[in-house]
Design an enzyme around this catalytic site. Structure first.
Site, short mmCIF file in Angstrom:
data_model
loop_
_atom_site.label_atom_id
_atom_site.label_comp_id
_atom_site.label_asym_id
_atom_site.label_seq_id
_atom_site.Cartn_x
_atom_site.Cartn_y
_atom_site.Cartn_z
N SER A 69 -4.30 -8.48 8.79
CA SER A 69 -3.74 -7.14 8.90
C SER A 69 -3.07 -7.05 10.27
O SER A 69 -3.70 -7.29 11.30
CB SER A 69 -4.86 -6.10 8.78
OG SER A 69 -4.38 -4.85 9.22
N ARG A 83 0.72 5.88 17.42
CA ARG A 83 0.38 6.90 16.40
C ARG A 83 0.74 8.33 16.79
O ARG A 83 1.23 9.08 15.95
CB ARG A 83 -1.11 6.81 16.02
CG ARG A 83 -1.55 5.47 15.44
CD ARG A 83 -0.66 4.98 14.31
NE ARG A 83 -1.19 3.79 13.66
CZ ARG A 83 -0.57 2.60 13.63
NH1 ARG A 83 0.59 2.43 14.25
NH2 ARG A 83 -1.11 1.58 13.00
N ASP A 96 0.82 -1.22 0.00
CA ASP A 96 0.00 0.00 0.00
C ASP A 96 0.85 1.27 0.00
O ASP A 96 0.71 2.13 -0.87
CB ASP A 96 -0.92 0.06 1.23
CG ASP A 96 -2.15 -0.83 1.07
OD1 ASP A 96 -2.39 -1.30 -0.06
OD2 ASP A 96 -2.85 -1.04 2.07
N ASP A 149 -6.88 4.14 12.88
CA ASP A 149 -5.57 4.76 12.73
C ASP A 149 -5.61 6.06 11.93
O ASP A 149 -4.89 7.01 12.23
CB ASP A 149 -4.58 3.75 12.14
CG ASP A 149 -4.26 2.65 13.14
OD1 ASP A 149 -4.24 2.95 14.35
OD2 ASP A 149 -4.05 1.50 12.74
N1 ARG Z 1 -7.99 -2.20 16.59
C1 ARG Z 1 -6.73 -1.76 17.08
C2 ARG Z 1 -6.74 -0.28 17.28
O1 ARG Z 1 -7.55 0.37 16.71
C3 ARG Z 1 -5.60 -2.22 16.22
C4 ARG Z 1 -5.40 -1.53 14.91
C5 ARG Z 1 -4.31 -2.18 14.18
N2 ARG Z 1 -4.00 -1.57 12.95
C6 ARG Z 1 -3.79 -2.27 11.85
N3 ARG Z 1 -3.50 -1.59 10.79
N4 ARG Z 1 -3.89 -3.56 11.79
O2 ARG Z 1 -5.98 0.26 18.02
#
Ligand code: ARG
Length: 409
Positions: free
Chosen positions: A178, A97, A16, A126
């Site tokens: 993922s 983040r 990506d 995210d």
């Molecule tokens: N659900 C979790 C969160 O929002 C994990 C997110 C993980 N991100 C990913 N791109 N797989 O904090």
């Protein structure tokens, strides 16, 4: 020729964000500065990622080691707050983040870039976190989220575009999940996990051993805290970064730290999430136990409410906010005396707090003991209960069973 505008891209080296490096040049006519942050993810060698961005035409590419800063500036606060979203998830993605955002903004200033881009989809948390943090740090910067706007919605169309535009496409099959990972654990979502009745396949776990195969003998580990921050493990003083790495190993080899939960995303979707967070869950548990020894009852009650609020604030991307700063000010005060040691035993996926001590312990043996040496004034209880029970007595007499108005049910 006029100089092109610049964009700083949060780059991971995956398909990506590699497509995005090219896409920003072709579709947006921008010069790309690619940034890859090391927050302790599995991928240790980031030099190939740095080179890959340059190969794709980025004008600059940097791999930044953010691990010590992540531990010292972010995870210390998460430990103070016993940070777990919905009481379960230790926030590993939500915590990384803000730090990555801060570096993206710093780099944007350094290069005079007007834009920041990321590779998050339109369904997740995210994107919310990156963009909220970036806005808080510099409201002038404009954000580009290519995955949200381009029409490469299927993997095939993305691969086709990549091939046509000179982006190397992976020869292996698409990864079935993922994954996001860092020092504070791993998040695994998508694929077969999307059916909530499916057992998580054994191959999703990489930090934790299968509890059934773990040694039957418990392993003890002692964590030392100073002012709410872990400073030693098994008696050895260590920087938090190293301590977390060791705690991940110890807890992981005992099968501790797995989570399988339904989580409420910011955008209103329930999702099935698997996590493995051996060090995070161990250190939070140790810290929370030590707090029970060092904080008084009123503070524990208030802090438990604050902790729920802290986790939800951070989950929703509001790290850089009045609320989080204010909650941390409360925590800074409460943590002053959260100093001491916690002995934990780990066994086949389980964790047991096995002993606690602190120079500031509010536990008073002479008050608590039922043996000799008791200093508690038993006669004082009578008057206390008279007053404490007064409202119950009055209620009963006027409206309750004592008035004959209500049956006891
Ligand atoms: N659900 C979790 C969160 O929002 C994990 C997110 C993980 N991100 C990913 N791109 N797989 O904090």
């Amino acid at each position: 020729m006029a100089e092109k505008e610049k964009v700083v891209l949060a780059y991971s080296g995956g398909l990506d964000t590699s497509v995005i490096v090219k896409w920003l040049q072709i579709e947006k006519n921008l010069d790309v500065v690619a940034i890859c942050g090391n927050v302790g993810q599995d991928e240790k060698d980031l030099s190939w990622i740095k080179q890959k961005a340059l190969d794709m035409g980025a004008i600059a590419s940097e791999a930044i080691d953010m691990r010590a800063e992540y531990a010292d500036k972010i995870l210390t606060k998460a430990i103070w707050a016993n940070g777990k979203y919905e009481g379960i998830y230790p926030l590993l993605s939500a915590l990384s983040r803000p730090l990555i955002s801060k570096h993206l903004v710093d780099i944007a200033h350094q290069y005079g870039a007007k834009y920041i881009a990321h590779g998050c989809t339109g369904k997740g948390n995210d994107q919310v976190r990156f963009e909220t943090c970036i806005r808080a740090l510099d409201p002038q910067i404009q954000i580009i989220a290519p995955v949200r706007v381009w029409d490469l919605t299927t993997r095939d169309s993305e691969m086709e575009w990549a091939e046509a535009n000179g982006v190397p496409v992976p020869t292996t099959h698409k990864k079935p999940y993922s994954i996001d990972d860092n020092l504070w654990g791993r998040a695994i979502e998508c694929g077969v996990l999307e059916d909530t009745w499916n057992t998580p396949p054994a191959d999703i776990w990489t930090m934790t051993s299968n509890p059934e195969d773990c040694p039957a003998d418990p392993e003890a580990v002692t964590i030392g805290f100073e002012a709410g921050v872990p400073v030693s493990i098994n008696g050895e003083k260590k920087p938090l970064l190293d301590l977390i790495i060791e705690a991940n190993e110890i807890a992981g080899r005992n099968g501790f730290g797995r989570i399988d939960m339904i989580e409420d995303r910011v955008v209103g979707i329930k999702s099935r999430e698997c996590y493995e967070c051996p060090a995070a869950l161990l250190l939070i548990q140790a810290h929370q136990s030590l707090e029970t020894l060092c904080l008084d009852a009123e503070t524990l009650k208030q802090k438990a409410k604050n902790d729920v609020e802290w986790a939800s604030t951070v989950y929703r991307g509001l790290w850089f906010s009045q609320n989080r700063n204010a909650l941390d000010a409360y925590n800074a005060y409460t943590q002053k005396f959260v100093t001491g040691e916690v002995r934990i035993k780990l066994c086949k996926g389980g964790l047991f707090v096995d002993g606690l001590r602190s120079p500031y312990s509010l536990y008073d043996y002479n008050l608590a003991t039922y043996d000799e040496g008791d200093t508690f004034d038993h006669t004082a209880a009578r008057g206390f209960i008279d007053l404490h029970g007064l409202q119950s007595k009055t209620w009963s007499r006027v409206q309750g069973p004592g008035s004959g108005l209500q049956p006891i049910d």
